[in-house]
Enzyme design. Structure first.
Site, PDB file in Angstrom:
ATOM      1  N   TYR A  52      -0.673  -0.210  10.373  1.00  0.00           N
ATOM      2  CA  TYR A  52      -0.946  -0.627   8.993  1.00  0.00           C
ATOM      3  C   TYR A  52       0.198  -0.204   8.068  1.00  0.00           C
ATOM      4  O   TYR A  52       0.710  -1.014   7.286  1.00  0.00           O
ATOM      5  CB  TYR A  52      -2.276  -0.036   8.510  1.00  0.00           C
TER       6      TYR A  52
ATOM      7  N   SER B  32       0.842  -1.197   0.000  1.00  0.00           N
ATOM      8  CA  SER B  32       0.000   0.000   0.000  1.00  0.00           C
ATOM      9  C   SER B  32       0.876   1.245   0.000  1.00  0.00           C
ATOM     10  O   SER B  32       2.008   1.213   0.486  1.00  0.00           O
ATOM     11  CB  SER B  32      -0.868   0.000   1.261  1.00  0.00           C
TER      12      SER B  32
END
Length: 183
Positions: A87, A61
């Site tokens: 994350y 990501s």
């Protein structure tokens, strides 16, 4: 192992937890789900992956550079935990793992890539309490997210071109929209 062949292994884990939680293994849960689990699976299959000259693709990501604040001495985020930092750190770990797999096993025929699918309209982060995640995934801004089919575009490109024998992407790199992305 009764698998005859593995051509492509796609590690596609992605979760954002609502609070800091340790697993029974003693790891911060986001790191374990997003990185350590794919790391373990890949390493358990490494002999088969080498013998098949397989490709390993890790879903990462842009959070790797936007949200991470990686401290190798504090992988469990005992200090300064936030769901988005956890994350981002896990997605940076995916990229670093991709690069290391290429360094260790590239000469043995394994090809590796990490990629960002884009901001996909899905149920991703539905349990997250992060204000950032709520803003992106649970507000009117959600209409600007891409479809799951569009999100799979770079993944399909990586797989199809590799299986066709085209060497149009460089092993060990991180890709955004079919181009080498920033880390």
């Amino acid at each position: 192992n009764d698998l005859k062949r593995i051509d492509v292994l796609v590690n596609n884990a992605g979760a954002v937890m609502s609070k800091r939680e340790l697993t029974v293994d003693g790891n911060e849960k986001t790191l374990q789900v997003n990185h350590l689990s794919p790391f373990l699976l890949t390493n358990l299959l490494i002999s088969k992956l080498i013998s098949c000259k397989a490709t390993v693709i890790n879903t990462s990501s842009v959070a790797n550079r936007l949200l991470s604040n990686f401290n190798i001495e504090d992988l469990n985020l005992n200090e300064g935990y936030s769901p988005t930092r956890a994350y981002g750190n896990s997605k940076l770990a995916n990229i670093l793992f991709t690069k290391e797999l290429n360094r260790r096993y590239g000469d043995e025929g394994i090809r590796t890539a990490a990629f960002h699918p884009g901001n996909v309209a899905s149920n991703f982060s539905t349990s997250s309490s992060s204000l950032f995640m709520k803003l992106v995934y649970k507000s009117p801004l959600k209409k600007f997210l891409i479809s799951p089919i569009k999100g799979a575009d770079t993944l399909v490109w990586l797989i199809e071109s590799d299986l066709a024998g085209d060497k149009i992407w460089k092993s060990g790199e991180y890709y955004e929209k079919k181009r080498v992305g920033k880390i």
